[in-house]
Design an enzyme around this catalytic site. Structure first.
Site, short mmCIF file in Angstrom:
data_model
loop_
_atom_site.label_atom_id
_atom_site.label_comp_id
_atom_site.label_asym_id
_atom_site.label_seq_id
_atom_site.Cartn_x
_atom_site.Cartn_y
_atom_site.Cartn_z
N GLY A 129 22.51 10.01 29.19
CA GLY A 129 22.18 9.38 27.92
C GLY A 129 21.87 10.33 26.79
N GLU A 136 23.08 13.00 34.97
CA GLU A 136 24.41 12.40 34.91
C GLU A 136 24.92 12.28 33.46
OE1 GLU A 136 24.22 9.61 38.89
OE2 GLU A 136 23.54 8.76 36.99
N PRO A 137 25.10 13.40 32.77
CA PRO A 137 25.65 13.33 31.41
C PRO A 137 27.14 13.00 31.44
CG PRO A 137 25.45 15.61 32.09
CD PRO A 137 24.86 14.78 33.20
N GLY A 138 27.58 12.22 30.50
CA GLY A 138 29.00 11.90 30.39
C GLY A 138 29.46 12.04 28.95
N ARG A 184 34.75 0.49 19.94
CA ARG A 184 33.30 0.65 19.76
C ARG A 184 32.80 0.19 18.39
NH1 ARG A 184 31.11 5.30 19.79
NH2 ARG A 184 29.13 4.64 20.72
N TYR A 237 29.90 -2.65 18.37
CA TYR A 237 28.54 -2.46 17.86
C TYR A 237 28.47 -1.47 16.70
CZ TYR A 237 29.09 0.60 22.02
OH TYR A 237 29.57 1.44 23.00
N CYS A 262 45.42 -8.08 15.60
CA CYS A 262 45.36 -9.34 14.87
C CYS A 262 43.94 -9.90 14.92
CB CYS A 262 46.36 -10.33 15.47
SG CYS A 262 46.61 -11.79 14.45
N GLU A 263 43.02 -9.16 14.32
CA GLU A 263 41.61 -9.53 14.24
C GLU A 263 41.06 -9.00 12.93
OE1 GLU A 263 39.71 -11.25 16.32
OE2 GLU A 263 41.08 -11.39 18.04
N TYR A 318 34.31 6.98 25.91
CA TYR A 318 34.31 5.53 25.63
C TYR A 318 35.39 5.10 24.65
CZ TYR A 318 29.92 6.07 28.04
OH TYR A 318 28.97 6.39 28.97
#
Length: 432
Positions: free
Chosen positions: A249, A291-293, A331, A335, A362-363, A391
């Site tokens: 995180g 656990e960094p990603g 993303r 959010y 189409c949004e 991500y």
């Protein structure tokens, strides 16, 4: 401006990544295109390993969080740098194994692992299965007995810590779909049950308090809470568990306003707090896992898009439409994630307008970013969205039947495809 060491501007005024001219990359491979700087990935992994060795010589491991970005070459790089990996599905597990990743360095996560996936993990020899709840614990015990194997586990607990990040990416507070609640005693009861269940060997506990966190205090608090819990387990059961997984995180810079700490500062502060707490509790320092990603993959990646057109609505806004969108980067639509966007072929030109970068789906909500300062770009110009290594590819979809873009790895001025772009035939491969 730049959020990664691998990005520069060459004498043609073009953005480069890993020594490769992005305009030339777009011409060679097409757009949309994910590009990742291999040296940035490796250096981030090495920095985590260095900081662990320097500040916590008692023992620990860096386990790359696969959900950020996983494909065969990523697992090969992570393995070559001496790190483990966490996997959150049978698909991620399968990919890691196909890349030759050592199964005993894998941590298998998920809040609802089916029996078939647990069976797959046990047969592969996964190092640790991170059990999320009591039904899963019983399911794993039954699978282990049936296979005649022993499952070495960590129990995921929720330590009740609000990491002050977006509500969608907070996972350590009590109201979470993940983990066993410590506050109401569920976590301790699960430990007691794990200690007596057949086919189960509990090695320690795990927590993950959220993502994109810049403050070190939540990590320090989580480490102290988990160590206190290990001491409580020893007091209540006599079992001295030896492992503590603190999740990941760690925040990264998506814009110039983001100010992440150097990874070594996190490790120094968490290590110091653990040593002090262990002495206070008279408890041996555990083996710890981080656990960094995102912080490994995100700064190493960019996404290239070609401008299709510019629509100016006087007094309202200017739309710059590109050939990608929420299918390759959902993303912002999910959010309102912030990104830095640049005109990759016109880096030395001043900004003359603020624009909304519109995707092709189409949004109405298919936007990459809004209020982006840009030079006078037009059809055919190249845009680069920075810090998209995490991500984006991993969350991409075929919405509107759009093929997923290729992933290219750049290093020392050379590039290679590590994930082929999908074709229209790929889109209908499973149709009947």
């Amino acid at each position: 401006m730049f959020l990664s060491k691998g990005l520069t501007i060459n004498d043609r005024g073009h953005l480069t990544i890993g020594g490769c001219d992005t305009v030339e990359l777009a011409a060679a491979y097409g757009t949309p295109l994910y590009v990742m700087d291999e040296d940035s990935i490796r250096e981030a992994l090495r920095e985590y390993v260095r900081s662990m060795n320097e500040h916590y010589p008692q023992g620990g491991r860096i386990a790359y969080a696969s959900k950020a970005c996983s494909f065969l070459e990523m697992y090969r790089i992570v393995n070559e740098e001496g790190c483990g990996a966490d996997v959150a599905s049978a698909g991620e597990l399968y990919t890691a194994l196909q890349a030759g990743f050592p199964a005993d360095k894998l941590y298998f996560h998920g809040n609802n692992k089916p029996a078939g996936e647990l069976c797959m993990a046990l047969e592969a020899g996964v190092g640790r299965i991170v059990v999320d709840n009591l039904p899963e614990l019983h399911r794993l015990s039954a699978v282990a007995k049936e296979l005649g194997r022993t499952a070495e586990i960590l129990l995921r607990v929720t330590p009740g810590i609000d990491a002050h990040t977006h509500s969608f990416i907070r996972t350590g507070q009590i109201d979470s779909k993940f983990g066993l609640t410590m506050e109401n005693g569920d976590a301790l009861e699960a430990v007691k049950e794990a200690l007596v269940l057949e086919g189960i060997v509990i090695k320690g506990v795990h927590c993950h308090i959220g993502s994109q966190i810049f403050d070190a205090d939540p990590f320090i608090h989580a480490a102290e809470v988990l160590l206190q819990f290990l001491a409580e387990i020893r007091r209540e059961t006599g079992a001295a568990l030896t492992e503590m997984n603190l999740g990941g995180g760690f925040g990264i810079a998506y814009t110039g306003g983001d100010k992440p700490r150097p990874y070594s500062e996190y490790m120094a502060m968490v290590s110091g707090a653990l040593k002090k707490k262990a002495e206070e509790l008279d408890f041996p320092l555990p083996f710890i896992v981080l656990e960094p990603g995102r912080s490994i993959a995100a700064p190493a990646g960019i996404t290239l898009y070609t401008v299709g057109g510019v629509k100016e609505i006087p007094g309202v806004r200017t739309y710059v439409s590109v050939d990608g969108g929420m299918a390759d980067n959902p993303r912002y639509a999910l959010y309102q994630a912030e990104y830095t966007v640049v005109a990759a072929g016109r880096m030395n030109e001043p900004a003359v307008r603020n624009a909304a970068i519109a995707g092709r789906c189409c949004e109405s909500g298919d936007m990459i970013q809004e209020n982006v300062p840009l030079p006078a770009v037009d059809s055919g110009d190249l845009l680069a969205v920075l810090a998209t290594g995490a991500y984006n590819y991993s969350m991409s979809s075929n919405y509107n039947r759009l093929p997923r873009p290729a992933v290219v790895m750049a290093k020392d001025g050379k590039s290679r495809v590590v994930v082929r772009g999908e074709t229209y035939d790929d889109l209908i491969r499973n149709d009947i």
